[in-house]
Design an enzyme around this catalytic site. Structure first.
Site, PDB file in Angstrom:
ATOM      1  N   ARG A 228      35.196  30.054  34.612  1.00 48.91           N
ATOM      2  CA  ARG A 228      34.339  28.963  34.153  1.00 48.91           C
ATOM      3  C   ARG A 228      35.153  27.675  34.158  1.00 48.91           C
ATOM      4  O   ARG A 228      36.347  27.684  33.805  1.00 48.91           O
ATOM      5  CB  ARG A 228      33.824  29.214  32.725  1.00 48.91           C
ATOM      6  CG  ARG A 228      32.655  30.177  32.640  1.00 48.91           C
ATOM      7  CD  ARG A 228      31.381  29.597  33.240  1.00 48.91           C
ATOM      8  NE  ARG A 228      30.234  30.486  33.155  1.00 48.91           N
ATOM      9  CZ  ARG A 228      29.794  31.270  34.134  1.00 48.91           C
ATOM     10  NH1 ARG A 228      30.406  31.307  35.300  1.00 48.91           N
ATOM     11  NH2 ARG A 228      28.719  32.031  33.977  1.00 48.91           N
ATOM     12  N   HIS A 276      30.373  27.479  43.354  1.00 54.03           N
ATOM     13  CA  HIS A 276      29.947  28.541  42.412  1.00 54.03           C
ATOM     14  C   HIS A 276      29.323  29.713  43.185  1.00 54.03           C
ATOM     15  O   HIS A 276      28.207  30.141  42.901  1.00 54.03           O
ATOM     16  CB  HIS A 276      28.953  27.981  41.374  1.00 54.03           C
ATOM     17  CG  HIS A 276      28.880  28.839  40.137  1.00 54.03           C
ATOM     18  ND1 HIS A 276      28.754  28.326  38.865  1.00 54.03           N
ATOM     19  CD2 HIS A 276      28.925  30.181  39.974  1.00 54.03           C
ATOM     20  CE1 HIS A 276      28.707  29.317  37.988  1.00 54.03           C
ATOM     21  NE2 HIS A 276      28.820  30.456  38.644  1.00 54.03           N
TER      22      HIS A 276
END
Ligand code: NAP
Length: 313
Positions: A228, A276
């Site tokens: 993250r 991502h």
């Protein structure tokens, strides 16, 4: 008797794929559920199959809800939602674990072999340079040894890399030097020529890679972050790249996504941005996880992969 009502609150474009995969997986378990992607009667919904991209954030109308089953492994966007008062299960998906292991292996190999030197430099003159060491002489550190970190570690061990890993609790995983605690973090960082971040984002892990911890890495280390964005202090990362403490950062996740056009990471010559995509949840295998939890819920058995809301993951 009618079976449980399951509301799909995931990416709208994926509804047809999930409807088919979930129907198959539920049927294989003998669960006769009704699957919908919208409802006028939220109080009748038994389970919500959830992704943040659905925009659903108020669970109050779902008064009969038994569980929320996340399609994402990372649950930081939902786990502290005060309107969510029922068990929350995160996604553990063999397809996603395989995808993450492949992403990590690919990017570790790129940096290990120094592939950019040849791929980006396709004109002469011929330049001699030392051959890279063998994998066995390239220590890799992995922060986070859960479903994804351990899958990535296992793949790298199979390629011969010496792996040190760090988790909150002490682990015992074949072929991996497992550590925990503050001293353990220092041990892992001090050895890691390539460092992979696969921690969840919690109050304890935010900015875990900061000026102090970056300085613990060997000079010239590479950071790969498919975990993250906020695990890393961005300013400290840029400083470490500019000073040569880090030689490269490969980043899949960011504080703001999509990464804004004017963000310094885009132009930085030693930062690689991937959008991502490290792994995706794979509907065929993820549907098995969801269906198994619905079966368990209906049979009164404990749910798998429950999020500990105190711990934050
Ligand atoms: P997981 O199974 O819950 O594993 C988390 C690991 O982190 C565990 O080993 C845990 O330790 C460790 N950990 C948590 N807090 C810690 C702390 N304070 N100090 C040290 N270790 C700590 O999660 P996962 O399924 O592997 O997923 C990891 C993360 O990957 C997700 O949370 C998500 O943010 C990210 N992710 C990214 C993508 C992407 O597309 N880039 C896709 C999926 C997931 P214990 O084992 O001791 O509990």
């Amino acid at each position: 008797m009618a079976g449980p009502l399951v509301l799909y609150a995931g990416d709208a474009a994926e509804w047809p794929v999930y409807r088919a995969a979930l129907n198959d997986a539920l049927e294989a378990r003998g669960v006769r559920a009704r699957l919908v992607n919208r409802t006028e009667a939220p109080e009748k919904v038994d389970y919500i199959v959830y992704a943040p991209s659905s925009g659903l954030s108020d669970f109050t109308p779902f008064t009969g809800l038994k569980a929320v089953l996340s399609l994402w492994a990372g649950v930081e966007k939902i786990q502290n939602n005060p309107t969510l008062q029922v068990p929350l299960a995160r996604m553990v998906d063999p397809g996603m674990s395989a995808g993450m292991a492949e992403y990590v292996l690919g990017h570790v190999m790129r940096h290990h072999l120094g592939m950019d030197a040849d791929i980006l430099n396709r004109t002469g003159p011929w330049r001699n340079r030392p051959a890279p060491p063998l994998a066995k002489d390239r220590p890799v550190g992995i922060l986070g040894l859960g479903a994804l970190g351990s899958a990535a570690a296992e793949r790298l061990v199979a390629q011969g890399f010496p792996i040190s890993g760090w988790a909150r609790t002490q682990k015992d995983l074949p072929g991996i030097a497992c550590h925990s605690g503050a001293d353990g973090l220092q041990d892992v960082l001090s050895r890691a020529q390539i460092l992979v971040l696969l921690l969840p984002l919690t109050g304890e892990t935010e900015n875990i890679l900061n000026a102090e911890t970056l300085a613990m890495l060997p000079r010239g280390a590479v950071v790969i972050n498919p975990g993250r964005g906020p695990l890393i202090d961005d300013e400290a990362l840029l400083d470490a790249l500019d000073s040569g403490q880090l030689s490269h950062a490969t980043l899949d996740v960011f504080r703001t996504e999509p990464l804004p056009d004017d963000h310094p990471f885009w132009a930085h010559p030693r930062v690689t941005v991937t959008p991502h995509i490290a792994p995706e949840t794979r509907p065929q295998t993820a549907a098995e996880t969801i269906a198994e939890n619905i079966r368990r819920g209906e049979a009164g058995e404990p749910f798998l992969h429950l999020v500990d809301r105190q711990r934050g993951y």
